[in-house]
Design a protein around this motif. Structure first.
Motif, PDB file in Angstrom:
ATOM      1  N   MET A   1       0.838  -1.208   0.000  1.00 46.73           N
ATOM      2  CA  MET A   1       0.000   0.000   0.000  1.00 46.73           C
ATOM      3  C   MET A   1       0.866   1.249   0.000  1.00 46.73           C
ATOM      4  N   ALA A   2       1.965   1.202   0.778  1.00 44.79           N
ATOM      5  CA  ALA A   2       2.843   2.368   0.858  1.00 44.79           C
ATOM      6  C   ALA A   2       3.692   2.490  -0.404  1.00 44.79           C
ATOM      7  N   THR A   3       3.488   1.572  -1.336  1.00 41.20           N
ATOM      8  CA  THR A   3       4.210   1.632  -2.604  1.00 41.20           C
ATOM      9  C   THR A   3       3.290   2.040  -3.740  1.00 41.20           C
ATOM     10  N   THR A   4       2.055   1.498  -3.689  1.00 40.69           N
ATOM     11  CA  THR A   4       1.148   1.730  -4.826  1.00 40.69           C
ATOM     12  C   THR A   4       0.062   2.757  -4.524  1.00 40.69           C
ATOM     13  N   PHE A   5      -0.069   3.184  -3.261  1.00 39.52           N
ATOM     14  CA  PHE A   5      -1.057   4.199  -2.865  1.00 39.52           C
ATOM     15  C   PHE A   5      -2.471   3.931  -3.385  1.00 39.52           C
ATOM     16  N   PRO A   6      -3.058   2.799  -3.071  1.00 40.57           N
ATOM     17  CA  PRO A   6      -4.421   2.554  -3.562  1.00 40.57           C
ATOM     18  C   PRO A   6      -5.412   3.516  -2.898  1.00 40.57           C
ATOM     19  N   THR A   7      -6.265   4.156  -3.703  1.00 38.97           N
ATOM     20  CA  THR A   7      -7.229   5.087  -3.121  1.00 38.97           C
ATOM     21  C   THR A   7      -8.662   4.681  -3.406  1.00 38.97           C
ATOM     22  N   THR A   8      -8.851   3.544  -4.091  1.00 35.65           N
ATOM     23  CA  THR A   8     -10.210   3.055  -4.304  1.00 35.65           C
ATOM     24  C   THR A   8     -10.318   1.640  -3.753  1.00 35.65           C
ATOM     25  N   SER A   9     -11.544   1.218  -3.468  1.00 37.33           N
ATOM     26  CA  SER A   9     -11.747  -0.131  -2.931  1.00 37.33           C
ATOM     27  C   SER A   9     -11.168  -1.160  -3.874  1.00 37.33           C
TER      28      SER A   9
ATOM     29  N   ALA B   1      -8.708  -0.833  -6.070  1.00 37.55           N
ATOM     30  CA  ALA B   1      -7.242  -0.867  -6.039  1.00 37.55           C
ATOM     31  C   ALA B   1      -6.754  -1.544  -4.765  1.00 37.55           C
ATOM     32  N   LEU B   2      -7.466  -1.283  -3.679  1.00 35.31           N
ATOM     33  CA  LEU B   2      -7.073  -1.883  -2.408  1.00 35.31           C
ATOM     34  C   LEU B   2      -7.231  -3.403  -2.467  1.00 35.31           C
ATOM     35  N   GLY B   3      -8.318  -3.832  -3.117  1.00 42.49           N
ATOM     36  CA  GLY B   3      -8.556  -5.268  -3.251  1.00 42.49           C
ATOM     37  C   GLY B   3      -7.499  -5.966  -4.095  1.00 42.49           C
TER      38      GLY B   3
ATOM     39  N   VAL C   1     -11.475  -5.692   2.461  1.00 44.30           N
ATOM     40  CA  VAL C   1     -11.785  -4.344   1.993  1.00 44.30           C
ATOM     41  C   VAL C   1     -13.062  -3.860   2.671  1.00 44.30           C
ATOM     42  N   GLN C   2     -14.070  -4.748   2.696  1.00 44.09           N
ATOM     43  CA  GLN C   2     -15.333  -4.346   3.309  1.00 44.09           C
ATOM     44  C   GLN C   2     -15.199  -4.121   4.805  1.00 44.09           C
ATOM     45  N   LYS C   3     -14.453  -4.999   5.452  1.00 42.67           N
ATOM     46  CA  LYS C   3     -14.355  -4.918   6.911  1.00 42.67           C
ATOM     47  C   LYS C   3     -13.491  -3.742   7.365  1.00 42.67           C
ATOM     48  N   PHE C   4     -12.295  -3.646   6.798  1.00 42.43           N
ATOM     49  CA  PHE C   4     -11.346  -2.662   7.333  1.00 42.43           C
ATOM     50  C   PHE C   4     -10.900  -1.627   6.306  1.00 42.43           C
ATOM     51  N   GLY C   5     -11.392  -1.793   5.074  1.00 42.74           N
ATOM     52  CA  GLY C   5     -10.830  -1.001   3.981  1.00 42.74           C
ATOM     53  C   GLY C   5     -10.957   0.503   4.145  1.00 42.74           C
ATOM     54  N   ASN C   6     -12.121   0.938   4.604  1.00 52.60           N
ATOM     55  CA  ASN C   6     -12.394   2.368   4.619  1.00 52.60           C
ATOM     56  C   ASN C   6     -11.353   3.206   5.328  1.00 52.60           C
ATOM     57  N   ALA C   7     -10.979   2.750   6.501  1.00 51.27           N
ATOM     58  CA  ALA C   7     -10.018   3.517   7.297  1.00 51.27           C
ATOM     59  C   ALA C   7      -8.709   3.692   6.540  1.00 51.27           C
ATOM     60  N   PHE C   8      -8.257   2.618   5.914  1.00 50.76           N
ATOM     61  CA  PHE C   8      -6.996   2.706   5.172  1.00 50.76           C
ATOM     62  C   PHE C   8      -7.140   3.619   3.957  1.00 50.76           C
ATOM     63  N   LEU C   9      -8.257   3.463   3.260  1.00 50.99           N
ATOM     64  CA  LEU C   9      -8.460   4.274   2.059  1.00 50.99           C
ATOM     65  C   LEU C   9      -8.455   5.758   2.396  1.00 50.99           C
ATOM     66  N   LYS C  10      -9.164   6.102   3.461  1.00 54.27           N
ATOM     67  CA  LYS C  10      -9.223   7.508   3.885  1.00 54.27           C
ATOM     68  C   LYS C  10      -7.820   8.031   4.154  1.00 54.27           C
ATOM     69  N   LEU C  11      -7.088   7.213   4.904  1.00 55.04           N
ATOM     70  CA  LEU C  11      -5.737   7.628   5.284  1.00 55.04           C
ATOM     71  C   LEU C  11      -4.868   7.845   4.043  1.00 55.04           C
TER      72      LEU C  11
END
Ligand code: ADP
Ligand code: ZN
Length: 728
Positions: free
Chosen positions: A567-575, A577-579, A589-599
């Protein structure tokens, strides 16, 4: 059923590791399966995935309650219904779990062996629809193993009562003797055995002289600030002393040994798992039940009692496949101390313990590849080529002087042969050196041609030669008779036709102290290069900790370090991309994704990061498939146009590949090519620019050199030169 997409969907992993897929297919085919895999290789997946895929409930028999809870937490976190039955539960909890299992809702039911053997539980299991039985830590079945549990011997009986279930047995440690014992007891001699290499590629092994250790500890831990590590000591007293010392030095540390109240032990262990402390100082009582994948170093303050123990303990480092530094402080005084501990044992026990200690000191003092030695101990032949190339042990990284050993090896083999393959190291050395003692006399070994053939060298020299002869498989250990060495086929062939063979001089560890505060700099373990954004990584880690506290889970259950690094390499900003991040399925992504995405979104915005630009760095995390080919071509000074053409790539594609290689730390010398396209002055200008620039961003460089006649490709080439010369 496509196993791979299930793997991705549930666990977020792109591919299977090692043998996982064949093993899973074997168990899905209803066959008995025996898995021998080192710690951290991914055994659990071998039964978790088939349990999820097969109808019904799989039972997992596991001896350690802490580990059970851990796995159940992790499975629940990815949305799998897993439960456990053990003595910590109340009656009503047990009833609820049973009901849910009978209703077919539970995919994995973890059972402690003592619960399994209870009649009411056997009755319950008979009623349930059980798909198969997994037996974790299967070496507990064997009295020859190091962790024998009598209840384990009854498992097969119970499984038979429950139904004719396929069995998958798993262990991280099995000498041939233990392996046979397990199969016999589980009546699965027919089982397909999947034995993986015990090589742990990502671990770095090092032995340092035990001198000025405390100072070295502080220095090492400071260089690895924020990373988790374990320091093993032999005595409780030492544990407390070292922990106190580190605390005084501002390190977040907790002690752990069996002498503490259970509540204290539990708290200190939890603090470590939850990253409230970075370092735990412990006796070997610590670690059996813990499963923290991001332990970055394991330090042995004292010498362990056996290589097997050493391997298990170091195995707790880098279970997630990332950095893992294993450092042992060695002094021969420690070996002597350990010998004294054995004085109350029976003669056989004492002899066996002595042989183990002897292996330990040979390992420490030898200057041969550590990995080769460790694997040899587990009956695996390892060519040290890779370790040498990547410098993954101190002996490969800093090779010692070598000498031609043909004559010495010959003498060593002859000594074993002429004494009828019936003696061990000590006696062979006595024969070679022409010593006088009662054994030599009573066997008339002073009449042998080889007697005294090496009288001009000392005992440590010959021990080292014999050990290297053993590692090269010219002589072998006798499995029935511990300690006895016999000549192998390869050794006989060598005697007939001796060839040149280089041997390595041992280390000299005589200058050690027991632990005074004298300084002895010995900083060697790699500090670990980073290709990710360390600030974002720390923020993500903090966020993970917050989420973990919130959910009352250990942080790595949320996501593991490799995923955070990505994540600290690719900077995903959408669900989406995070997936795509390895290790993160849609469930997470559903359980914990939001907090990371916001950050990440905020971080990207605050720092003006252009996500498009990140692509180059992103691929740096991957491996170039053509690495060897490209390096060879560059070594041969082939023009890059020709290299690209040969592969059917554009120049830019070739540069992508070269950048991956370069960003992963390999130095490439492109001077032969650069001098054809750019004169020295202009090269100097660009290098100067990169030396002073804030980043190696190519757009910035283009902007800077706008006026000049420099293409993007020129700049990328120069950046490779710059990185090779200044960064790698
Ligand atoms: P073992 O039981 O063999 O010591 P684990 O089952 O605890 O090892 O797995 C070690 C680590 O490897 C865990 O963090 C797990 O999530 C991870 N892992 C397992 N299988 C895979 C895979 N196919 N891809 C990536 N990581 C995996
Ligand atoms: Zn090595």
């Amino acid at each position: 059923m496509d196993l791979k997409s299930k793997l991705k969907e549930v666990f977020g992993y792109d591919k299977f590791r090692g043998n996982q897929e064949v093993i899973i297919n074997n168990i899905l085919a209803g066959k008995n399966t025996f898995v021998i895999m080192p710690t951290g290789a991914g055994k659990s997946m071998c039964y978790q995935l088939p349990a999820i895929v097969r109808p019904g409930t799989a039972i997992v028999i596991s001896p350690l309650i802490a580990l059970m809870k851990n796995q159940v937490d992790q499975l629940n976190a990815v949305g799998i219904n897993a439960r456990f039955l053990n003595s910590t539960l109340s009656k009503s909890e047990i009833n609820r779990i049973k009901k849910s299992t009978l209703a077919g809702e539970v995919k994995l039911l973890y059972v402690a062996p003592e619960s399994l053997t209870k009649p009411e539980n056997v009755e319950f299991l008979k009623e349930a629809n059980i798909s198969f039985a997994a037996i974790d830590e299967a070496h507990c079945i064997s009295e020859w193993g190091h962790d024998f549990r009598p209840e384990y011997r009854r498992i097969k009986d119970i499984i038979k009562q429950v139904g004719n279930l396929p069995v998958i047995a798993l262990t991280a440690t099995a000498t041939p003797k233990v392996q046979i014992d397990i199969q016999r007891n589980l009546q699965m001699e027919d089982a397909h055995i999947f034995k993986s290499s015990f090589n742990r590629d990502n671990l770095y092994y090092e032995v340092r002289p035990k001198k000025g250790v405390k100072k070295q500890l502080v220095k090492f831990i400071r260089e690895h600030t924020g990373k988790s590590g374990i320091i093993y000591c032999l005595s409780r007293k030492k544990v407390e002393e070292i922990a106190n010392f580190l605390k005084v030095n501002g390190i977040k540390v907790a002690p752990y040994h069996a002498g503490f109240e259970p509540s204290v032990r539990m708290k200190n262990q939890d603090d470590f798992l939850n990253e409230e402390v970075d370092v735990i100082v412990a006796t070997i009582a610590f670690g059996m039940g813990i499963d923290k994948p991001d332990v970055r170093f394991v330090i042995h303050y004292d010498v362990p009692k056996s290589l097997e123990g050493y391997y298990q303990e170091t195995g707790r480092a880098g279970r997630d496949g990332l950095e893992g530094n294993c450092i042992m402080f060695y002094s021969y005084a420690d070996i002597l101390k350990l010998e004294k501990f054995n004085k109350d044992k029976t003669v056989t026990e004492r002899d066996n313990a002595l042989i183990l200690l002897d292996e330990m000191s040979s390992y420490a003092e030898s200057a041969m590849c550590r990995r080769k030695q460790l694997l040899h101990y587990f009956g695996e032949e390892y060519s040290d080529e890779n370790c040498k190339k990547e410098g993954k042990c101190d002996n490969c990284k800093f090779p010692r002087e070598e000498y031609e050993g043909k004559e010495f090896v010959k003498i060593a083999i002859e000594a074993a042969e002429q004494t009828q393959n019936r003696f061990g190291m000590t006696h062979l050395v006595s024969v070679i050196r022409g010593s006088q003692n009662q054994y030599i006399k009573s066997y008339s070994h002073d009449k042998l041609p080889v007697y005294g053939a090496g009288a001009d060298r000392d005992e440590p020299f010959w021990k080292s030669v014999i050990r290297q002869t053993l590692l090269n498989e010219f002589i072998q250990k006798n499995i029935e008779n511990v300690g006895v060495l016999k000549v192998s086929e390869r050794g006989l062939a060598f005697l007939k036709n001796p060839t040149d063979i280089m041997l390595t001089k041992n280390h000299d560890f005589s200058d050690t102290d027991s632990d005074q505060n004298e300084s002895n700099e010995h900083p060697r373990a790699p500090a670990g290069g980073k290709s990710y954004d360390p600030v974002l990584f720390d923020l993500l880690k903090a966020e993970r900790k917050r989420i973990a506290r919130d959910k009352d889970l250990p942080p790595y259950v949320i996501v593991q370090d490799p995923s955070l690094e990505e994540m600290a390499t690719t900077f995903p900003t959408t669900s989406e991309a995070l997936g795509n991040v390895n290790g993160i399925g849609m469930g997470k992504v559903q359980k914990f994704g939001n907090a990371f995405l916001k950050l990440i979104q905020k971080y990207v915005e605050d720092n003006d990061i252009d996500i498009e630009d990140v692509v180059v760095i992103k691929s740096a995390g991957n491996k170039s498939k053509n690495k060897i080919y490209i390096i060879q071509q560059i070594d041969r000074q082939i023009d890059l146009e020709n290299v690209a053409e040969e592969k059917g790539w554009s120049m830019s594609q070739l540069l992508d590949e070269i950048e991956i290689i370069c960003y992963s730390g390999t130095r490439l010398n492109l001077d032969y090519y650069l001098e054809q396209i750019l004169d020295d002055d202009r090269q100097d200008d660009v290098i100067d620019y990169f030396l002073n620039a804030e980043s190696d961003n190519i757009e910035d460089a283009k902007y800077e050199f706008e006026e000049e006649d420099l293409s993007e490709e020129d700049l990328r080439l120069m950046r490779i030169k710059f990185l090779s010369e200044h960064a790698n």
